[in-house]
Design a protein around this motif. Structure first.
Motif, mmCIF file in Angstrom:
data_model
loop_
_atom_site.group_PDB
_atom_site.id
_atom_site.type_symbol
_atom_site.label_atom_id
_atom_site.label_comp_id
_atom_site.label_asym_id
_atom_site.label_seq_id
_atom_site.Cartn_x
_atom_site.Cartn_y
_atom_site.Cartn_z
ATOM 1 N N GLY A 53 0.776 -1.222 0.000
ATOM 2 C CA GLY A 53 0.000 0.000 0.000
ATOM 3 C C GLY A 53 0.812 1.279 0.000
ATOM 4 N N VAL A 54 2.064 1.189 -0.453
ATOM 5 C CA VAL A 54 2.934 2.364 -0.517
ATOM 6 C C VAL A 54 3.045 2.804 -1.975
ATOM 7 C CG1 VAL A 54 5.235 3.285 -0.051
ATOM 8 C CG2 VAL A 54 4.237 1.576 1.494
ATOM 9 N N ALA A 55 2.700 4.051 -2.228
ATOM 10 C CA ALA A 55 2.797 4.600 -3.582
ATOM 11 C C ALA A 55 4.111 5.359 -3.728
ATOM 12 C CB ALA A 55 1.634 5.541 -3.846
ATOM 13 N N PHE A 56 4.778 5.174 -4.854
ATOM 14 C CA PHE A 56 5.978 5.927 -5.206
ATOM 15 C C PHE A 56 5.631 6.832 -6.377
ATOM 16 C CE2 PHE A 56 8.088 3.002 -2.566
ATOM 17 C CZ PHE A 56 9.424 3.334 -2.426
ATOM 18 N N VAL A 57 6.109 8.065 -6.328
ATOM 19 C CA VAL A 57 5.911 9.036 -7.392
ATOM 20 C C VAL A 57 7.239 9.752 -7.601
ATOM 21 C CG1 VAL A 57 4.637 11.074 -8.122
ATOM 22 C CG2 VAL A 57 3.529 9.409 -6.626
ATOM 23 N N ALA A 58 7.727 9.799 -8.834
ATOM 24 C CA ALA A 58 8.955 10.529 -9.147
ATOM 25 C C ALA A 58 8.595 11.813 -9.880
ATOM 26 C CB ALA A 58 9.881 9.673 -10.012
ATOM 27 N N ILE A 59 9.363 12.860 -9.609
ATOM 28 C CA ILE A 59 9.133 14.160 -10.242
ATOM 29 C C ILE A 59 10.457 14.698 -10.751
ATOM 30 C CG2 ILE A 59 8.379 16.553 -9.892
ATOM 31 C CD1 ILE A 59 6.566 15.528 -7.629
ATOM 32 N N ASN A 60 10.458 15.155 -11.993
ATOM 33 C CA ASN A 60 11.614 15.832 -12.579
ATOM 34 C C ASN A 60 11.254 17.309 -12.703
ATOM 35 O OD1 ASN A 60 13.562 16.973 -14.248
ATOM 36 N ND2 ASN A 60 13.655 15.211 -15.623
ATOM 37 N N SER A 61 12.007 18.156 -12.002
ATOM 38 C CA SER A 61 11.748 19.605 -12.014
ATOM 39 C C SER A 61 12.839 20.391 -12.720
ATOM 40 C CB SER A 61 11.605 20.109 -10.570
ATOM 41 O OG SER A 61 10.508 19.511 -9.937
ATOM 42 N N ASN A 62 13.752 19.718 -13.376
ATOM 43 C CA ASN A 62 14.874 20.410 -14.006
ATOM 44 C C ASN A 62 14.447 21.222 -15.227
ATOM 45 O OD1 ASN A 62 16.821 19.548 -12.179
ATOM 46 N ND2 ASN A 62 17.265 17.685 -13.348
ATOM 47 N N ASP A 63 15.178 22.305 -15.470
ATOM 48 C CA ASP A 63 14.959 23.189 -16.609
ATOM 49 C C ASP A 63 15.417 22.484 -17.883
ATOM 50 O OD1 ASP A 63 14.866 25.219 -18.500
ATOM 51 O OD2 ASP A 63 16.472 26.397 -17.598
ATOM 52 N N VAL A 64 14.464 22.088 -18.726
ATOM 53 C CA VAL A 64 14.815 21.348 -19.934
ATOM 54 C C VAL A 64 15.320 22.241 -21.063
ATOM 55 C CG1 VAL A 64 13.306 19.411 -19.405
ATOM 56 C CG2 VAL A 64 12.460 21.272 -20.832
ATOM 57 N N GLU A 65 15.113 23.539 -20.957
ATOM 58 C CA GLU A 65 15.665 24.433 -21.973
ATOM 59 C C GLU A 65 17.192 24.478 -21.862
ATOM 60 O OE1 GLU A 65 13.755 28.269 -22.173
ATOM 61 O OE2 GLU A 65 11.780 27.330 -21.907
ATOM 62 N N GLN A 66 17.683 24.556 -20.651
ATOM 63 C CA GLN A 66 19.131 24.583 -20.429
ATOM 64 C C GLN A 66 19.722 23.174 -20.319
ATOM 65 O OE1 GLN A 66 21.122 27.374 -20.463
ATOM 66 N NE2 GLN A 66 19.225 28.342 -21.138
ATOM 67 N N TYR A 67 18.887 22.198 -19.955
ATOM 68 C CA TYR A 67 19.339 20.816 -19.753
ATOM 69 C C TYR A 67 18.389 19.878 -20.494
ATOM 70 C CZ TYR A 67 22.107 23.139 -16.262
ATOM 71 O OH TYR A 67 22.985 23.995 -15.636
ATOM 72 N N PRO A 68 18.494 19.844 -21.835
ATOM 73 C CA PRO A 68 17.541 19.070 -22.639
ATOM 74 C C PRO A 68 17.547 17.570 -22.338
ATOM 75 C CG PRO A 68 19.274 20.030 -24.019
ATOM 76 C CD PRO A 68 19.468 20.568 -22.645
ATOM 77 N N ALA A 69 18.588 17.073 -21.714
ATOM 78 C CA ALA A 69 18.610 15.646 -21.367
ATOM 79 C C ALA A 69 17.523 15.292 -20.360
ATOM 80 C CB ALA A 69 19.977 15.253 -20.815
ATOM 81 N N ASP A 70 16.969 16.294 -19.677
ATOM 82 C CA ASP A 70 15.903 16.050 -18.705
ATOM 83 C C ASP A 70 14.507 16.183 -19.310
ATOM 84 O OD1 ASP A 70 16.916 15.405 -16.024
ATOM 85 O OD2 ASP A 70 18.050 17.253 -16.264
ATOM 86 N N SER A 71 14.408 16.206 -20.623
ATOM 87 C CA SER A 71 13.121 16.372 -21.303
ATOM 88 C C SER A 71 12.253 15.125 -21.136
ATOM 89 C CB SER A 71 13.352 16.642 -22.788
ATOM 90 O OG SER A 71 13.892 15.484 -23.387
ATOM 91 N N PRO A 72 10.944 15.272 -21.316
ATOM 92 C CA PRO A 72 10.049 14.122 -21.212
ATOM 93 C C PRO A 72 10.449 12.916 -22.074
ATOM 94 C CG PRO A 72 8.762 16.096 -21.033
ATOM 95 C CD PRO A 72 10.182 16.534 -21.383
ATOM 96 N N PRO A 73 10.928 13.079 -23.317
ATOM 97 C CA PRO A 73 11.353 11.872 -24.048
ATOM 98 C C PRO A 73 12.504 11.137 -23.346
ATOM 99 C CG PRO A 73 11.007 13.666 -25.582
ATOM 100 C CD PRO A 73 10.929 14.263 -24.196
ATOM 101 N N ASN A 74 13.418 11.870 -22.751
ATOM 102 C CA ASN A 74 14.512 11.215 -22.025
ATOM 103 C C ASN A 74 14.028 10.635 -20.702
ATOM 104 O OD1 ASN A 74 16.415 11.630 -24.022
ATOM 105 N ND2 ASN A 74 16.952 13.645 -23.241
ATOM 106 N N MET A 75 13.024 11.259 -20.104
ATOM 107 C CA MET A 75 12.406 10.680 -18.910
ATOM 108 C C MET A 75 11.781 9.332 -19.263
ATOM 109 S SD MET A 75 10.597 14.130 -17.388
ATOM 110 C CE MET A 75 9.515 13.240 -16.273
#
Length: 177
Positions: A53-75
């Motif tokens: 009954g434990v839920a895990f949720v991950a969040i990416n808050s990085n600026d994808v304009e300056q760090y495109p590797a953190d974009s949704p396709p890479n996620m």
């Protein structure tokens, strides 16, 4: 509470897990060596604790304009690589990271059944380049205590890792901006 889209564009809210005993929120980034060290084990922990009954949720808050590797396709690629069975959400405006006062990736929070913060700390004491196994011991200990109806230890070691990549001019006040 928050409402964010996952890397597929599906909207998810913290309230989606209202039936969960506990909710683990982990701020991640695709290029952080420490977060990446933990991801296989974190994915295993999430799968195991989901049955309790434990839920895990991950969040990416990085600026994808300056760090495109953190974009949704890479996620999406990261989620596939590490076999995430939990949602991986994109905080494009960085409002959730600010609200949680998140500082780095990974930054891990555990909320109890009343959604009160019970743990904010490290995954474990392993680090890249050190010869310590990745166990998730600190996070596991906090979750196990809460599931057993016990308090989490006050001895919580803060997370370490890569700073959240803030958009220019969006740095939170808690960093002295």
């Amino acid at each position: 509470n928050f409402t964010l889209e996952d890397y597929r564009g599906r909207k998810r809210s913290l309230s989606d897990w209202s039936d969960s005993k506990l909710v683990v929120v982990a701020f991640l980034g695709t290029e952080c060596p420490l977060a990446n060290l933990y991801l296989p084990r974190m994915s295993e922990l999430a799968a195991g604790f989901e049955k309790q009954g434990v839920a895990f949720v991950a969040i990416n808050s990085n600026d994808v304009e300056q760090y495109p590797a953190d974009s949704p396709p890479n996620m999406a690629a990261e989620a596939e690589q590490f076999h995430y069975e939990f949602p991986y959400l994109f905080d494009e405006m960085q409002t959730v990271a600010k609200a949680y006062r998140a500082a780095c990736t990974p930054d891990i929070y555990v909320f109890d059944e009343h959604r009160v913060l019970a743990y904010r700390g490290q995954f474990d004491n392993s680090r890249p380049g050190k010869d310590l196994p990745v166990t998730g011991a600190d996070l596991r200990e906090a979750i196990d205590a809460l599931l057993a109806g016990k308090p989490v230890s006050d001895d919580q070691v803060p997370s370490m890792g890569c700073n959240i990549k803030w958009k220019a001019g969006n740095e939170p006040e808690y960093f002295g901006a």
